[in-house]
Design a protein around this motif. Structure first.
Motif, short mmCIF file in Angstrom:
data_model
loop_
_atom_site.label_atom_id
_atom_site.label_comp_id
_atom_site.label_asym_id
_atom_site.label_seq_id
_atom_site.Cartn_x
_atom_site.Cartn_y
_atom_site.Cartn_z
N GLU A 192 0.82 -1.20 0.00
CA GLU A 192 0.00 0.00 0.00
C GLU A 192 0.87 1.26 0.00
OE1 GLU A 192 -3.75 1.89 2.55
OE2 GLU A 192 -2.73 0.06 3.21
N LEU A 193 2.11 1.15 0.48
CA LEU A 193 3.01 2.31 0.48
C LEU A 193 3.33 2.77 -0.94
CD1 LEU A 193 5.55 1.37 3.30
CD2 LEU A 193 3.71 3.05 3.42
N PHE A 194 3.19 1.87 -1.90
CA PHE A 194 3.52 2.19 -3.28
C PHE A 194 2.27 2.57 -4.08
CE2 PHE A 194 6.85 -0.51 -1.68
CZ PHE A 194 8.01 0.11 -2.11
N THR A 195 1.22 2.99 -3.37
CA THR A 195 0.01 3.48 -4.01
C THR A 195 -0.19 4.94 -3.61
OG1 THR A 195 -1.39 2.76 -2.16
CG2 THR A 195 -1.03 1.19 -3.96
N THR A 196 -1.15 5.60 -4.26
CA THR A 196 -1.43 7.01 -3.97
C THR A 196 -2.79 7.14 -3.29
OG1 THR A 196 -2.42 7.28 -6.16
CG2 THR A 196 -0.07 7.79 -5.94
N PRO A 197 -2.92 8.05 -2.30
CA PRO A 197 -4.25 8.29 -1.71
C PRO A 197 -5.21 8.84 -2.74
CG PRO A 197 -2.47 9.23 -0.37
CD PRO A 197 -1.86 8.84 -1.67
N ASP A 198 -6.48 8.75 -2.43
CA ASP A 198 -7.50 9.19 -3.39
C ASP A 198 -7.44 10.69 -3.65
OD1 ASP A 198 -8.39 6.60 -3.49
OD2 ASP A 198 -9.92 6.88 -1.93
N ASP A 199 -7.05 11.47 -2.60
CA ASP A 199 -7.08 12.92 -2.76
C ASP A 199 -5.73 13.53 -3.11
OD1 ASP A 199 -5.98 12.19 -0.37
OD2 ASP A 199 -6.78 13.89 0.77
N GLN A 200 -4.74 12.68 -3.41
CA GLN A 200 -3.41 13.21 -3.73
C GLN A 200 -2.83 12.41 -4.88
OE1 GLN A 200 -0.69 14.18 -0.64
NE2 GLN A 200 -2.27 14.47 0.91
N ASN A 201 -1.82 13.00 -5.53
CA ASN A 201 -1.17 12.33 -6.65
C ASN A 201 0.25 11.89 -6.30
OD1 ASN A 201 0.02 14.81 -6.48
ND2 ASN A 201 -0.31 15.39 -8.62
N ARG A 202 0.58 11.85 -5.01
CA ARG A 202 1.91 11.43 -4.58
C ARG A 202 1.78 10.12 -3.82
NH1 ARG A 202 4.88 16.19 -1.52
NH2 ARG A 202 6.65 14.83 -1.96
N TYR A 203 2.81 9.27 -3.95
CA TYR A 203 2.79 7.98 -3.30
C TYR A 203 2.89 8.14 -1.78
CZ TYR A 203 3.49 5.83 -7.88
OH TYR A 203 3.35 5.43 -9.17
N ARG A 204 2.29 7.19 -1.06
CA ARG A 204 2.35 7.24 0.40
C ARG A 204 3.80 7.16 0.89
NH1 ARG A 204 -2.63 4.86 -0.69
NH2 ARG A 204 -4.31 5.49 0.72
N LEU A 205 4.62 6.37 0.22
CA LEU A 205 6.02 6.26 0.62
C LEU A 205 6.74 7.60 0.46
CD1 LEU A 205 8.13 4.10 1.54
CD2 LEU A 205 8.80 3.96 -0.85
N THR A 206 6.43 8.31 -0.59
CA THR A 206 7.04 9.62 -0.83
C THR A 206 6.64 10.62 0.26
OG1 THR A 206 6.99 9.22 -3.21
CG2 THR A 206 7.31 11.48 -2.49
N LEU A 207 5.39 10.54 0.71
CA LEU A 207 4.92 11.47 1.74
C LEU A 207 5.61 11.23 3.07
CD1 LEU A 207 1.10 11.38 0.92
CD2 LEU A 207 2.69 13.24 0.44
N LEU A 208 6.13 10.03 3.29
CA LEU A 208 6.81 9.72 4.55
C LEU A 208 8.31 9.98 4.50
CD1 LEU A 208 5.04 6.35 5.45
CD2 LEU A 208 4.70 8.57 6.55
N LYS A 209 8.81 10.37 3.34
CA LYS A 209 10.27 10.53 3.21
C LYS A 209 10.80 11.76 3.92
CE LYS A 209 11.53 8.08 -1.04
NZ LYS A 209 12.16 8.22 -2.38
N LYS A 210 10.09 12.88 3.80
CA LYS A 210 10.63 14.15 4.28
C LYS A 210 10.22 14.39 5.72
CE LYS A 210 10.82 16.38 -0.26
NZ LYS A 210 10.40 17.54 -1.06
#
Length: 415
Positions: A192-210
């Motif tokens: 699931e980390l390699f998928t995107t939320p419904d309201d965003q176009n960025r991957y969940r893993l990317t959102l946890l990087k910074k």
């Protein structure tokens, strides 16, 4: 896997380049080697043997005769009283070089890089692969390992292939462990980390990087939400992490690869290989987020203390101004009510036309008109200032804001 660049690999496989002083020192060879050289049949063999000795003395490895440097050939010829033109790679066959290598190895007490040395080096590479050293560092340590055990250093291609095989074997081992110990639920969480939320176009893993270093309340709330997400993932991946036994170095190694890679590069990996990277990344970010939140909290507390001190000082200044005004008012009251009263009493006592009884009653009437309220108010204010309760009021007001900040927990759907 590119461990060495083309230029680095060429520099390793080519003979060393000496300056004048280095060449003089390297060709200062022991007499037994010079005696062996003088007993060889042809001048080309004598010169080539000494050049091989000088190179091995420095690098602990042998080189192709076509790569010998002309200044080194001239230096070896000069030791033998010959000229460099008498040496030619064509007159220095492979069988002759192999025989000379054995003589040089025996003289220096080294062993050739054979089956046993290869087996020992493979075991050493496997140990270094378990500590997740960088491939370039493994290469340098392999060279040091061979020299310390007095084994001839082979060509770079041999070492690079052994290192790649060792790292690949370790990866295969980890993939097998992940396949056995990863539950279906944990596998779904990682995917699931390699998928995107419904309201965003960025991957969940990317959102946890910074990790944000901002002390703004909204950013802190987002950091707390991300930490909650990572904590949940870390708890559910505790069994695979224990089975992989990556250690701190392994977690940093795989997590660093995730940080540097783009999502499409990670998605191109095999499923379990990608999950190993994602598991290590979750553990690494979980620990980093804890440290980051502590840093943020220390920063917030320092800002809170500075603001509380500033507010307290402002209140003290306001109280002092009010007290100065009140003291001035009390002094005016003191002049009119106290000293005026004393003057009136003195006038009564000095009056000749009044009896003593009249004087006493008149003084009693004057005393009944005295006012002490201003003095009582001043005393109360001075007592309050001595207790300095405004400092605790400031702390209480600020602590309520901090409590509201830490208790607020936004939705984690964005992660």
């Amino acid at each position: 896997m590119q461990i060495l660049s083309s230029s680095e690999q060429g520099a390793f496989d080519d003979p060393p380049v000496f300056d004048f002083r280095e060449r003089k020192r390297c060709f200062d060879l022991p007499k037994p080697l010079l005696d062996i050289a003088t007993e060889l049949r042809s001048p080309a063999s004598q010169i080539g043997f000494l050049v091989m000795c000088a190179y091995f003395k420095v690098a602990k490895k042998f080189y192709n005769s076509r790569d010998f440097h002309s200044p080194d050939i001239e230096a070896a010829a000069k030791l033998l009283g010959l000229t460099g033109s008498e040496f030619s790679p064509a007159t220095y066959p492979k069988q002759t070089r192999a025989r000379y290598r054995k003589l040089i190895l025996d003289f220096y007490g080294f062993m050739p890089f054979g089956r046993k040395a290869r087996k020992d080096l493979i075991a050493e590479i496997a140990t270094m692969a378990r500590t997740y050293l960088k491939p370039r560092l493994i290469f340098d340590r392999c060279v040091d390992y061979l020299i310390q055990r007095r084994v001839q250093v082979p060509k770079s291609g041999v070492l690079l292939e052994l290192i790649r095989s060792g790292l690949q074997a370790r990866k295969v081992e980890l993939i097998a462990l992940m396949d056995v110990h990863l539950t279906d639920d944990a596998r779904a969480l990682l995917d699931e980390l390699f998928t995107t939320p419904d309201d965003q176009n960025r991957y969940r893993l990317t959102l946890l990087k910074k990790l944000s270093q901002s002390a703004r309340p909204t950013k802190i709330k987002e950091a707390i939400a991300d930490f909650g997400t990572l904590a949940d993932l870390h708890n559910q991946l505790s069994d695979p992490l224990s089975a992989l036994d990556l250690g701190a170095a392994g977690i940093r190694y795989f997590a660093g690869s995730v940080q540097r890679s783009r999502l499409f590069q990670l998605k191109q990996r095999a499923d379990n290989d990608r999950r190993i990277h994602a598991t290590a990344f979750v553990a690494h970010q979980f620990y980093r987020t804890q440290d980051n939140l502590i840093d943020l909290w220390l920063s917030v507390m320092a800002s809170f203390h500075a603001k509380a001190t500033r507010d307290h000082n402002d209140r003290l200044l306001e109280n002092r101004a009010a007290q100065q005004k009140q003291i001035k008012s009390v002094i005016n009251d003191l002049d009119t009510s106290v000293f005026g009263l004393l003057r009136d009493i003195r006038g009564v006592t000095e009056a000749d036309g009044m009896s003593d009884t009249q004087k006493v009653s008149t003084i009693q009437a004057l005393l009944d008109k005295s006012r002490s309220g201003a003095f009582e108010q001043l005393k109360d204010d001075l007592s309050a200032t001595a207790r300095d309760e405004c400092w605790f009021d400031v702390l209480e007001a600020g602590s309520l804001r901090l409590k509201k900040l830490t208790q607020s927990h936004p939705s984690r759907d964005h992660v």
